[in-house]
Design a protein around this motif. Structure first.
Motif, PDB file in Angstrom:
ATOM      1  N   VAL A  50       0.847  -1.186   0.000  1.00 16.20           N
ATOM      2  CA  VAL A  50       0.000   0.000   0.000  1.00 16.20           C
ATOM      3  C   VAL A  50       0.884   1.238   0.000  1.00 16.20           C
ATOM      4  O   VAL A  50       1.734   1.405   0.884  1.00 16.20           O
ATOM      5  CB  VAL A  50      -0.925   0.027   1.250  1.00 16.20           C
ATOM      6  CG1 VAL A  50      -1.857   1.232   1.204  1.00 16.20           C
ATOM      7  CG2 VAL A  50      -1.692  -1.275   1.387  1.00 16.20           C
ATOM      8  N   LEU A  51       0.680   2.104  -0.985  1.00 14.36           N
ATOM      9  CA  LEU A  51       1.338   3.409  -0.980  1.00 14.36           C
ATOM     10  C   LEU A  51       0.558   4.264   0.013  1.00 14.36           C
ATOM     11  O   LEU A  51      -0.662   4.428  -0.118  1.00 14.36           O
ATOM     12  CB  LEU A  51       1.313   4.041  -2.364  1.00 14.36           C
ATOM     13  CG  LEU A  51       1.987   3.255  -3.483  1.00 14.36           C
ATOM     14  CD1 LEU A  51       1.866   4.009  -4.812  1.00 14.36           C
ATOM     15  CD2 LEU A  51       3.448   2.990  -3.160  1.00 14.36           C
ATOM     16  N   VAL A  52       1.252   4.800   0.999  1.00 11.92           N
ATOM     17  CA  VAL A  52       0.613   5.497   2.117  1.00 11.92           C
ATOM     18  C   VAL A  52       0.924   6.990   2.055  1.00 11.92           C
ATOM     19  O   VAL A  52       2.075   7.390   1.881  1.00 11.92           O
ATOM     20  CB  VAL A  52       1.112   4.914   3.470  1.00 11.92           C
ATOM     21  CG1 VAL A  52       0.446   5.616   4.638  1.00 11.92           C
ATOM     22  CG2 VAL A  52       0.866   3.415   3.527  1.00 11.92           C
ATOM     23  N   LYS A  53      -0.122   7.788   2.222  1.00  9.11           N
ATOM     24  CA  LYS A  53      -0.001   9.251   2.238  1.00  9.11           C
ATOM     25  C   LYS A  53      -0.539   9.754   3.574  1.00  9.11           C
ATOM     26  O   LYS A  53      -1.611   9.338   4.024  1.00  9.11           O
ATOM     27  CB  LYS A  53      -0.812   9.832   1.080  1.00  9.11           C
ATOM     28  CG  LYS A  53      -0.682  11.307   0.899  1.00  9.11           C
ATOM     29  CD  LYS A  53       0.621  11.680   0.278  1.00  9.11           C
ATOM     30  CE  LYS A  53       0.668  13.172   0.043  1.00  9.11           C
ATOM     31  NZ  LYS A  53       2.017  13.660  -0.032  1.00  9.11           N
ATOM     32  N   ARG A  54       0.187  10.661   4.192  1.00  8.48           N
ATOM     33  CA  ARG A  54      -0.252  11.173   5.494  1.00  8.48           C
ATOM     34  C   ARG A  54      -1.471  12.096   5.327  1.00  8.48           C
ATOM     35  O   ARG A  54      -1.692  12.692   4.268  1.00  8.48           O
ATOM     36  CB  ARG A  54       0.892  11.894   6.194  1.00  8.48           C
ATOM     37  CG  ARG A  54       1.306  13.204   5.592  1.00  8.48           C
ATOM     38  CD  ARG A  54       2.511  13.787   6.329  1.00  8.48           C
ATOM     39  NE  ARG A  54       2.942  15.025   5.748  1.00  8.48           N
ATOM     40  CZ  ARG A  54       3.875  15.159   4.821  1.00  8.48           C
ATOM     41  NH1 ARG A  54       4.494  14.095   4.355  1.00  8.48           N
ATOM     42  NH2 ARG A  54       4.197  16.347   4.358  1.00  8.48           N
ATOM     43  N   GLY A 113       5.225   6.603   2.548  1.00  8.69           N
ATOM     44  CA  GLY A 113       5.703   5.278   2.891  1.00  8.69           C
ATOM     45  C   GLY A 113       4.987   4.207   2.108  1.00  8.69           C
ATOM     46  O   GLY A 113       4.055   4.484   1.345  1.00  8.69           O
ATOM     47  N   ILE A 114       5.448   2.999   2.301  1.00  5.52           N
ATOM     48  CA  ILE A 114       4.818   1.829   1.692  1.00  5.52           C
ATOM     49  C   ILE A 114       4.645   0.789   2.788  1.00  5.52           C
ATOM     50  O   ILE A 114       5.582   0.473   3.518  1.00  5.52           O
ATOM     51  CB  ILE A 114       5.671   1.241   0.544  1.00  5.52           C
ATOM     52  CG1 ILE A 114       5.892   2.286  -0.543  1.00  5.52           C
ATOM     53  CG2 ILE A 114       5.010  -0.019  -0.023  1.00  5.52           C
ATOM     54  CD1 ILE A 114       6.863   1.835  -1.631  1.00  5.52           C
ATOM     55  N   LYS A 152      -2.917   3.771  -2.526  1.00  2.00           N
ATOM     56  CA  LYS A 152      -2.901   2.944  -3.740  1.00  2.00           C
ATOM     57  C   LYS A 152      -2.465   1.555  -3.302  1.00  2.00           C
ATOM     58  O   LYS A 152      -1.428   1.397  -2.649  1.00  2.00           O
ATOM     59  CB  LYS A 152      -1.930   3.488  -4.789  1.00  2.00           C
ATOM     60  CG  LYS A 152      -2.213   4.917  -5.216  1.00  2.00           C
ATOM     61  CD  LYS A 152      -3.519   5.021  -5.962  1.00  2.00           C
ATOM     62  CE  LYS A 152      -3.757   6.468  -6.392  1.00  2.00           C
ATOM     63  NZ  LYS A 152      -5.142   6.756  -6.634  1.00  2.00           N
ATOM     64  N   ILE A 153      -3.263   0.549  -3.656  1.00  2.75           N
ATOM     65  CA  ILE A 153      -3.019  -0.807  -3.161  1.00  2.75           C
ATOM     66  C   ILE A 153      -2.648  -1.728  -4.315  1.00  2.75           C
ATOM     67  O   ILE A 153      -3.282  -1.716  -5.371  1.00  2.75           O
ATOM     68  CB  ILE A 153      -4.260  -1.348  -2.427  1.00  2.75           C
ATOM     69  CG1 ILE A 153      -4.650  -0.409  -1.285  1.00  2.75           C
ATOM     70  CG2 ILE A 153      -4.010  -2.763  -1.919  1.00  2.75           C
ATOM     71  CD1 ILE A 153      -5.945  -0.760  -0.597  1.00  2.75           C
ATOM     72  N   PHE A 154      -1.625  -2.543  -4.071  1.00  4.00           N
ATOM     73  CA  PHE A 154      -1.193  -3.569  -5.012  1.00  4.00           C
ATOM     74  C   PHE A 154      -1.370  -4.929  -4.346  1.00  4.00           C
ATOM     75  O   PHE A 154      -1.005  -5.106  -3.190  1.00  4.00           O
ATOM     76  CB  PHE A 154       0.297  -3.405  -5.368  1.00  4.00           C
ATOM     77  CG  PHE A 154       0.624  -2.121  -6.061  1.00  4.00           C
ATOM     78  CD1 PHE A 154       0.669  -2.051  -7.437  1.00  4.00           C
ATOM     79  CD2 PHE A 154       0.902  -0.972  -5.325  1.00  4.00           C
ATOM     80  CE1 PHE A 154       0.981  -0.864  -8.081  1.00  4.00           C
ATOM     81  CE2 PHE A 154       1.215   0.213  -5.956  1.00  4.00           C
ATOM     82  CZ  PHE A 154       1.250   0.268  -7.339  1.00  4.00           C
TER      83      PHE A 154
END
Length: 171
Positions: A50-54, A113-114, A152-154
């Motif tokens: 998961v691409l993580v955004k604060r 982060g991821i 964004k999830i892979f």
């Protein structure tokens, strides 16, 4: 004193070298795998990245600390998740390296982060996502520091071609 120091260094090196070989247990007579075998072997496990955004208004430092010390600890305290996540990894952005890379023209992603979660399969992931633990504790906690709408999830199957960190497969 320098002779003693030198012999201690050699002894420490020899002890570390010996421990390396004692602690590494690669099953099978020859557990080394060729590049061809590795490239054709996909993991049957499911990796969720998961691409993580604060969350807006949260500083990078606050996000980074909260993710590490609060959210990570929360997940570790939840028995169903702790047992069924085979691996839980937070990959934190290095701001200094990202800025330097951006200055060199690298297209640095605008994420903080991821997250990597390894589970046995899709069904396990679905069950965990629907669980009371995840719905009642994880999601509300994420809302403290993550902008879930920008995630964004892979869903991936890892395919290792080589791994120099694994003494069983590195040459």
């Amino acid at each position: 004193m320098s002779i003693r120091h030198s012999s201690m260094r050699k002894g420490a090196f020899a002890m570390g070298f010996l421990l390396l070989f004692i602690s590494v247990d690669c099953t099978g007579a020859d557990s080394r795998v060729t590049d061809r075998q590795l490239s054709s072997k996909r993991s049957k496990q499911l990796k969720v990245s998961v691409l993580v955004k604060r969350k807006e208004g949260v500083s990078f430092e606050d996000f980074d600390n909260y993710w590490t010390y609060n959210h990570g600890a929360l997940l570790a305290s939840l028995p169903k998740l702790r047992h069924n996540f085979l691996k839980y990894t937070q990959n934190h952005v290095d701001l200094n390296v990202s800025k330097a890379a951006n200055a060199l023209g690298f297209p640095v992603a605008d994420y903080d982060g991821i997250l990597d979660i390894l589970v046995e399969n899709w069904e396990t992931f679905q069950a965990l996502y629907a669980s009371d633990e995840y719905q009642n504790f994880v999601i509300p906690d994420e809302q403290n520091f993550v902008d879930r709408s920008k995630a964004k999830i892979f869903f991936l199957h890892e395919e290792v071609h080589w791994d120099n960190t694994d003494p069983c497969t590195s040459s």
